[in-house]
Design an enzyme around this catalytic site. Structure first.
Site, mmCIF file in Angstrom:
data_model
loop_
_atom_site.group_PDB
_atom_site.id
_atom_site.type_symbol
_atom_site.label_atom_id
_atom_site.label_comp_id
_atom_site.label_asym_id
_atom_site.label_seq_id
_atom_site.Cartn_x
_atom_site.Cartn_y
_atom_site.Cartn_z
ATOM 1 N N GLY A 134 0.845 -1.187 0.000
ATOM 2 C CA GLY A 134 0.000 0.000 0.000
ATOM 3 C C GLY A 134 0.878 1.234 0.000
ATOM 4 O O GLY A 134 1.262 1.755 -1.038
ATOM 5 N N ARG A 248 -3.455 13.902 -3.807
ATOM 6 C CA ARG A 248 -3.540 14.337 -2.408
ATOM 7 C C ARG A 248 -4.281 15.661 -2.294
ATOM 8 O O ARG A 248 -4.967 15.907 -1.295
ATOM 9 C CB ARG A 248 -2.128 14.420 -1.814
ATOM 10 C CG ARG A 248 -1.592 13.027 -1.505
ATOM 11 C CD ARG A 248 -0.134 12.985 -1.158
ATOM 12 N NE ARG A 248 0.262 11.581 -0.957
ATOM 13 C CZ ARG A 248 1.480 11.122 -1.068
ATOM 14 N NH1 ARG A 248 2.470 11.940 -1.385
ATOM 15 N NH2 ARG A 248 1.744 9.848 -0.879
ATOM 16 N N ARG A 273 -32.923 22.949 17.021
ATOM 17 C CA ARG A 273 -33.080 22.123 18.219
ATOM 18 C C ARG A 273 -33.030 22.997 19.470
ATOM 19 O O ARG A 273 -32.119 23.828 19.627
ATOM 20 C CB ARG A 273 -31.972 21.073 18.254
ATOM 21 C CG ARG A 273 -31.887 20.265 19.530
ATOM 22 C CD ARG A 273 -33.077 19.349 19.694
ATOM 23 N NE ARG A 273 -32.830 18.364 20.739
ATOM 24 C CZ ARG A 273 -33.785 17.657 21.332
ATOM 25 N NH1 ARG A 273 -35.054 17.833 20.985
ATOM 26 N NH2 ARG A 273 -33.474 16.769 22.258
ATOM 27 N N GLY A 344 -26.861 14.859 18.639
ATOM 28 C CA GLY A 344 -27.336 13.954 19.670
ATOM 29 C C GLY A 344 -27.768 12.621 19.093
ATOM 30 O O GLY A 344 -27.157 12.101 18.158
ATOM 31 N N GLU A 368 -4.652 7.828 -0.626
ATOM 32 C CA GLU A 368 -3.541 8.604 -1.197
ATOM 33 C C GLU A 368 -2.383 8.768 -0.209
ATOM 34 O O GLU A 368 -1.720 9.795 -0.179
ATOM 35 C CB GLU A 368 -4.011 9.982 -1.680
ATOM 36 C CG GLU A 368 -5.080 9.945 -2.754
ATOM 37 C CD GLU A 368 -4.582 9.385 -4.075
ATOM 38 O OE1 GLU A 368 -3.357 9.275 -4.257
ATOM 39 O OE2 GLU A 368 -5.425 9.052 -4.922
ATOM 40 N N GLU A 372 -0.010 9.121 8.724
ATOM 41 C CA GLU A 372 1.285 8.888 9.363
ATOM 42 C C GLU A 372 2.407 9.130 8.347
ATOM 43 O O GLU A 372 3.413 9.792 8.649
ATOM 44 C CB GLU A 372 1.355 7.457 9.901
ATOM 45 C CG GLU A 372 0.482 7.198 11.121
ATOM 46 C CD GLU A 372 -1.001 7.123 10.809
ATOM 47 O OE1 GLU A 372 -1.801 7.313 11.742
ATOM 48 O OE2 GLU A 372 -1.362 6.898 9.635
#
Length: 389
Positions: A134, A248, A273, A344, A368, A372
């Protein structure tokens, strides 16, 4: 790889983006739940995307495309992703195939393939990932062996967008598995579906529904030698690495769209709400969330447009694209979670749109190149640009 020196008149850009906004509002938003919940290929919307020219968005007008700069393209992706990110994957993966051909292909390859790709007659994607490769693309095992005027390919790809519905792919292979360094033995092919090329299983996903992600299997698949992009072996890794900058930027734009979409939904819901006699947007706890969400979305947008501008100037922009992809995808994840909390219990219901954004957001942190890896790329490029002499 340098980006295209494309420009667009501001009035034309405004008209194009307004057209995209109307399409998203009238055609996409009313049907997104239908497609997403059923995980059904949105054939009707794909036909509309062909009419809008999205399959040729970044392809040069010389070959029938719109020739949009990366900045305008990013704006389109943001708008679509704020409602349904999966649609952008259908044309982005396709455009990565077109970009590889336009930037590195021979003139006959460009004349043959690009008009058909720009019109959407041929649709496809970029096939890089394998079961054991990957982030480390140099570990791929799919091989292409020269046999006279053809290459014979054997191996497997996985997690390939448009794998089922697409008909042609930019396929990264090993033409010299023994080469050192490893990347010098990699090549990129234009691979239309045919004998020896079959689709394995469709991969089920948490989110990113309706767009097909699949395994591609190659068993003595024969390709004419003129399908090697550029017709010179050993350049595939460089060709792919350059194209990932635009990929990217696209994923960053998707992250912006999700972050902004989640913010929009939370802003609207918080004014409707009511608890303890007033709209929840008047409660400080909700205001703190909205303030953070608005700031994240704005910062993500600016980072993404900065990377797109660098690409359009033809500059190396792996630093800028990495920053944009990393920050925007994390913003998408955080904003979708916070928006769900603001909703909620309703945020957990499939009747509300926020649950879809919540399911789609994690992919942006992976696709892409993982976040990390993005941080490592950012650090390395930052050090290079700020080397102590």
């Amino acid at each position: 790889m340098n980006g295209p020196a494309n420009t667009i008149d501001k009035a034309d850009e405004a008209q194009l983006l307004a057209t995209i906004d109307r399409w998203v509002e009238r055609e996409v938003a009313p049907r997104v739940k239908e497609f997403d919940h059923a995980d059904r290929w949105p054939a009707e919307l794909v036909e509309q995307m062909k009419e809008l020219g999205l399959f040729g968005a970044t392809v040069s007008p010389d070959y029938g495309g719109l020739g949009l700069p990366a900045r305008t393209y990013a704006e389109i992706v943001m708008r679509v992703s704020s409602v349904w990110m999966a649609l952008t994957g259908i044309f982005n993966s396709h455009l990565m195939l077109a970009l590889a051909i336009e930037k590195f292909g021979t003139e006959p390859q460009k004349r043959h393939w690009l008009p058909r790709l720009a019109s959407g007659e041929v649709r496809g994607g970029l096939a890089l990932t394998e079961p054991d490769a990957g982030t480390d693309l140099q570990a791929i095992r799919l091989t292409a062996r020269r046999d006279g005027d053809h290459y014979v390919l054997n191996g497997t790809k996985t997690w390939i967008s448009n794998g089922i519905e697409g008909s042609c792919f930019a396929l990264l292979v090993k033409t010299n598995p023994q080469a050192q360094p490893r990347h010098s033995g990699m090549s990129l092919f234009i691979a239309p579906k045919g004998p020896g090329f079959r689709v394995g299983r469709k991969l089920e996903k948490l989110g990113y529904k309706s767009i097909d992600s699949a395994e591609l299997i190659f068993e003595d698949y024969r390709l004419p030698a003129d399908h090697l992009i550029g017709e010179v072996e050993g350049r595939g890794f460089t060709q792919v690495a350059g194209g990932l900058e635009l990929g990217r930027i696209n994923v960053a734009a998707r992250g912006v769209g999700i972050a902004e979409g989640a913010l929009r939904l939370a802003t609207s819901y918080s004014q409707i709400r009511k608890t303890f006699g007033k709209p929840i947007c008047e409660h400080q706890a909700i205001q703190l969330k909205l303030g953070e969400m608005a700031t994240r979305a704005r910062a993500a947008r600016l980072l993404t447009l900065d990377a797109a501008d660098a690409f359009d100037r033809g500059e190396r922009c792996d630093l800028e694209a990495g920053m944009a992809k990393y920050f925007s995808s994390e913003a998408a994840l955080e904003n979708s979670i916070e928006s769900m909390r603001i909703h909620g219990a309703y945020g957990y219901s499939k009747e509300y749109d926020i649950e879809r954004l919540y399911r789609d957001a994690p992919l942006t942190c992976i696709g892409e190149g993982t976040n990390e890896m993005q941080r490592i790329i950012i650090a390395r490029q930052w050090i290079k640009r700020n080397a102590v002499l």
